[in-house]
Design an enzyme around this catalytic site. Structure first.
Site, PDB file in Angstrom:
ATOM      1  N   ARG A   1       0.842  -1.201   0.000  1.00 36.48           N
ATOM      2  CA  ARG A   1       0.000   0.000   0.000  1.00 36.48           C
ATOM      3  C   ARG A   1       0.878   1.253   0.000  1.00 36.48           C
ATOM      4  O   ARG A   1       1.551   1.545   0.977  1.00 36.48           O
ATOM      5  CB  ARG A   1      -0.934   0.033   1.216  1.00 36.48           C
ATOM      6  CG  ARG A   1      -1.777   1.309   1.271  1.00 36.48           C
ATOM      7  CD  ARG A   1      -2.953   1.225   2.218  1.00 36.48           C
ATOM      8  NE  ARG A   1      -2.582   1.170   3.619  1.00 36.48           N
ATOM      9  CZ  ARG A   1      -3.456   1.293   4.631  1.00 36.48           C
ATOM     10  NH1 ARG A   1      -4.748   1.446   4.364  1.00 36.48           N
ATOM     11  NH2 ARG A   1      -3.048   1.213   5.880  1.00 36.48           N
TER      12      ARG A   1
ATOM     13  N   ASP B   1      -3.683   3.557  14.398  1.00 36.31           N
ATOM     14  CA  ASP B   1      -2.867   4.052  13.301  1.00 36.31           C
ATOM     15  C   ASP B   1      -3.395   5.424  12.898  1.00 36.31           C
ATOM     16  O   ASP B   1      -4.209   6.016  13.611  1.00 36.31           O
ATOM     17  CB  ASP B   1      -2.834   3.065  12.136  1.00 36.31           C
ATOM     18  CG  ASP B   1      -4.181   2.901  11.448  1.00 36.31           C
ATOM     19  OD1 ASP B   1      -5.163   3.579  11.834  1.00 36.31           O
ATOM     20  OD2 ASP B   1      -4.269   2.077  10.515  1.00 36.31           O
TER      21      ASP B   1
END
Length: 540
Positions: A161, A442
């Site tokens: 990603r 996160d």
């Protein structure tokens, strides 16, 4: 030396210089010169769209692409090697130990993350590329703390990603313009590894984050076509799964798949960023105020509608509909609390597989012991493309439904303040993924805490006690909780906590919240990497 390319930070040691080769930099420069103007125009279009939303124009399914949604005959390409069965995907940053443990976890795939679980220091970015290159070549063995780490015979399939379109990479400029963070992450991985991945029977596979419009997917598709031609690789070799994690993208799922149909491997419910986007895109809508983060579950109206539409859309077009991440992580020192937490994970994964998802995300190898058996018991084939969900009817109003049971509590406000401070301080210090209160936080989860605090202050939301959430109340909690941040996140420096304090206090006072904390705080990482001031954007 590559004409027009400048590196504004030190590159060492030797392994890092092997990543930033002349050939790789020439490829980066070619991508930048071909696509940067389009990227910038699409980012400008995001701002135009936000102004329309602020003025009261409602989100809707694009009328100009009704024919794409209505046409039943088009489908995406079949799954690429290794992507037929994705029932459990583990995700995490690209440090060496994480890469080995994730690839050995027993999960079907590993999403190596340069985005929300990574703080993009230059060392993190380049070392991550080194680690992935070494893993693909099976040269990643190493020792740490007297323990040896090496790859198993059958590691998980690797998916990468890159960062979203909105982030610049200020450490490298082309023709006196910073690179796109997306293209930097994508290009270095693709350039160094595509041929080896194909030879091994796999391929260059990606997760694409934070898109807000199908034209942004078209840009990625154009990048893929250009890149495959550049390296002499057959077109349609690349595969990309798109995270549907912004509110506008939820109205354009079919269009996004259509743009990427020859490179698509499906869509993913990026649940945490989706909640963040829901608040941010509806920032001018007082009716969109949400309760405590813990109450915004996958079963509330707008989240359930989004999930049902995603599964129906993916299976209609014969690609994977991936589930999202449960935030809970194992609690080693409290068996009873761990049992409760893991029961939540099990229920979440059961909900996903019964809804028709083709796989799910985990953040810790031990969670595979829960997610794997749940999917194995209820998904007997490699996927559930046959579960068409033709009964699903999702209207625009369903995706905008703000009926969410729950309240704003002082505990919820305190948790948001604590999490925002701790994550921001950790991120500035180079750590993009931290455990807090047995949840894995996160950038996406931290963003929810930031914009919720802004939203509650902006609209004078009241807690269940009747007390309003004010600037003064949040300031008081910040002063109370800031001294404990370094205990929550060992290794964080006092100066980083001070920046986090000022950042949060500034955010709750703004007319509108910033688009992304990562964009705001990137100058601190650039400064630490020695980037000249002219390439840094003002923070705070």
């Amino acid at each position: 030396m590559v004409a027009g390319v400048q590196i504004h930070t030190a590159v060492a040691p030797k392994a890092q210089s092997e990543i930033l080769t002349d050939g790789a930099l020439e490829f980066l420069a070619a991508l930048h010169r071909t696509f940067e103007s389009t990227r910038k125009s699409l980012l400008d279009a995001r701002e135009d769209a936000q102004r329309r939303f602020d003025s009261g124009v409602p989100l809707q399914f694009p009328p100009e692409t009704a024919h794409v949604r209505a046409e039943p005959s088009w489908h995406c390409v079949p799954p690429a090697p290794g992507l037929e069965d994705r029932r459990v995907e583990i995700t995490g940053p690209t440090d060496r130990k994480m890469v080995i443990n994730a690839l050995n976890s027993g999960a079907k795939t590993f999403m190596a993350d340069f985005e929300d679980s990574s703080a993009p220091t230059f060392a993190n970015l380049i070392n991550g590329q080194v680690n992935l290159r070494d893993a693909i070549r099976r040269n990643i063995d190493f020792e740490s703390g007297g323990k040896s780490y090496k790859l198993s015979k059958n590691p998980a399939v690797l998916i990468v990603r890159p960062r979203g379109w909105h982030l610049d990479e200020p450490r490298i400029t082309v023709d006196n313009t910073p690179l796109s963070g997306s293209l930097f992450d994508f290009a270095l991985y693709f350039y160094h590894n595509a041929h080896d991945l194909i030879k091994s029977g796999s391929g260059p596979y990606f997760y694409l984050p934070k898109m807000e419009h199908y034209l942004e997917a078209r840009l990625w598709n154009d990048v893929f076509l250009f890149s495959q031609s550049y390296l002499g690789i057959a077109h349609n070799t690349i595969r990309a799964t798109v995270l549907i994690e912004t509110l506008p993208a939820a109205f354009q799922m079919e269009e996004i798949l259509f743009e990427l149909r020859n490179h698509s491997s499906g869509l993913n419910c990026g649940r945490w960023d989706y909640i963040f986007s829901f608040i941010k895109k509806r920032r001018a809508d007082r009716s969109a105020v949400l309760p405590d983060r813990k109450d915004v579950t996958m079963t509330v109206g707008f989240m359930d509608a989004y999930v049902r539409l995603l599964i129906q859309t993916c299976h209609k077009r014969k690609v994977a509909a991936m589930g999202g991440m449960s935030a809970q992580i194992p609690i080693k020192d409290d068996p009873k609390a761990n049992e409760v937490a893991m029961a939540k994970v099990r229920a979440d994964k059961l909900r996903e597989v019964l809804a028709g998802h083709d796989g799910t995300w985990i953040a810790h190898p031990l969670i595979n012991e829960i997610a794997g058996p749940v999917f194995n018991a209820h998904m007997l084939g490699p996927n559930q493309y046959h579960v068409r969900r033709e009964e699903v009817r999702v209207a625009a109003a369903d995706l905008l439904n703000t009926t969410v049971p729950g309240q704003i509590t002082e505990a919820g406000v305190r948790e948001n303040v604590s999490t925002s401070l701790a994550y921001t301080a950790a991120w500035i210090g180079g750590n993009g993924c931290i455990p807090l209160n047995y949840l894995m936080e996160d950038a996406a989860t931290a963003e929810i805490t930031r914009v919720q605090l802004w939203q509650w202050v902006k609209y004078g939301a009241r807690m269940d006690s009747g007390q309003p959430v004010t600037v003064e109340f949040v300031d008081k909690l910040v002063a109370e909780l800031a001294p404990g941040v370094r205990k929550l996140t060992p290794g964080v420096k006092e100066e980083h906590v001070n920046v986090a304090v000022e950042y949060l206090k500034g955010q709750i006072r703004k007319q509108w919240p910033s688009e992304f904390l990562t964009s705001d705080l990137m100058p601190y990482l650039a400064l630490a990497d020695g980037v000249p001031a002219k390439w840094q954007k003002a923070a705070l």
